[in-house]
Design a protein around this motif. Sequence first.
Motif, PDB file in Angstrom:
ATOM      1  N   LEU A 113       0.364  -1.273  -0.113  1.00 22.83           N
ATOM      2  CA  LEU A 113       0.396  -0.139   0.169  1.00 22.83           C
ATOM      3  C   LEU A 113       0.999   1.186   0.010  1.00 22.83           C
ATOM      4  CD1 LEU A 113      -2.626  -1.111   2.585  1.00 22.83           C
ATOM      5  CD2 LEU A 113      -2.998  -1.223   0.095  1.00 22.83           C
ATOM      6  N   TYR A 115       0.514   4.747   0.532  1.00 25.28           N
ATOM      7  CA  TYR A 115       0.236   5.413   1.316  1.00 25.28           C
ATOM      8  C   TYR A 115       0.738   5.309   2.904  1.00 25.28           C
ATOM      9  CZ  TYR A 115      -3.877   2.776   2.500  1.00 25.28           C
ATOM     10  OH  TYR A 115      -4.673   2.531   3.344  1.00 25.28           O
ATOM     11  N   THR A 152      -5.133   4.998  -3.498  1.00 20.11           N
ATOM     12  CA  THR A 152      -4.313   3.952  -3.773  1.00 20.11           C
ATOM     13  C   THR A 152      -4.409   3.821  -5.611  1.00 20.11           C
ATOM     14  OG1 THR A 152      -2.970   2.306  -3.825  1.00 20.11           O
ATOM     15  CG2 THR A 152      -5.350   2.016  -3.039  1.00 20.11           C
ATOM     16  N   SER A 156      -1.722  -1.048  -7.344  1.00 19.01           N
ATOM     17  CA  SER A 156      -1.323  -1.595  -6.243  1.00 19.01           C
ATOM     18  C   SER A 156      -2.072  -2.433  -4.607  1.00 19.01           C
ATOM     19  CB  SER A 156      -0.775  -0.065  -5.437  1.00 19.01           C
ATOM     20  OG  SER A 156       0.107   0.121  -5.913  1.00 19.01           O
TER      21      SER A 156
END
Lengths: 331, 122
Positions: A113, A115, A152, A156
Amino acid sequence: MTDAFQHQHAAHCETGVMSAILRHHGLAVSEPMAFGLASGLAFAYLPMVKINGLPLIAYRIPPRMIIRLLSRRINGLSMAFRKFRNPDEGMRALDRLLDDGQVVGLQTSVFFLPYFPQDMRFHFNAHNLLVYGRFGTEYGISDPVFSHLVSTDAESLQKARFAKGALAPKGMMYYPVSVPAEIDFQRLIPKAIKLTIKVSSRRSPMPIAGVNGIRRVARRIEKLADAESRYANLFLGHIVRMQEEIGTGGGGFRFMYAAFLQEAAEIMASDLLAEAADKMSEIGDEWRLFALMCARMSKQRHGDTFASIAQQMNKVAQMESDLYDLLSVYR
Amino acid sequence: MEGETKVIYARSDSGRIETAQTSGWDVEETVLEQAIDEIHRQAKEAHTRAVTGKTSPLEFHMYNQRMDLAMLAQAVGRFQWLVKRDFDPARFARLSPARLERYADVMGLQPDILQTLPDRYD
């Protein structure tokens, strides 16, 4: 539906997701309440399961259990769970639900992920998050452990949903099919507390769970004095990370459980539960002190020794044992 | 933590246990740093051995992508000793494209990156 979605920052991913889903469908359940009703509190020491060569230590029931137990316990709550063999199919199924305006829970890996801060990206496959919408190729995500909404890209997200290894999510997604108008707290709260005591009290038959498990880890820490110092420090650091860093709300979920007991005391108008909430909060403080001693030890400061750290852990075990005894008379 | 905050439950002045925002305390920082340092140490050690041809780039990338042998073996669905065998540089150089891609995929890398070693690592 989607534009009305309210993000709320939570301490833990699984309880945060369940609390957000229920709230979104008009059922006010706080994060501690979701945690308590699922009998989420526990302690487990599994020396045979190794993570980076260190034994598995957990302060809660295993991943996914909170969601499963909640959907089983709450009358009228029915959750749909789906896994996928084919990643593309998994993404299409997600898209269809989003286009219908559904808010969807996903099990994912943390590592893929984008972020997440770099330092937090480990191969942990049982993270939970909510997808609330699709904007072009970007997915709008309400990740309960973040203070703000995130997003996202599809690639991903697909990687995170279909990561391989221990606890592989296999694209698992879940969403409510029906949500009741209210929860029968009078029935559920005693039931949930009863299971927590059964698992964790000194009478538990499992030597690696609850109070018995804590005492076992304390004995292991005493023996660390003979181990290689690098391993000893990693061992202590590992316990502290499981306790403080991995989204526990501090003190290895003990403060969150105290918040549950406090809320339960008000709903049930019970002095016993109010007293238990205070005690649980004190236990949380002692766990924090234990973490502090471990961190000081690894920096070779102060006069902490393995014996004193083990002693602190035994003290916590005794306090928890007394609390579970106190709560065992609660019906 | 790149400016992110997290939620903890703590006793407020009124005695109630409530949520509070925090950027973490130094104990967390210490143990996280320790865990990351350990990964760096393993990756660096594997890098040194890979440079001198004692192991394949696979072992370096494994640690660099925050995995260990047990994790990697489980992720690709093979026995640990079979994965370990691919740490032999000669053997690794002969791996089939399919096998390479499988390793690269679970680590989140491109297969060609998996075959190369950065000149420096620290």
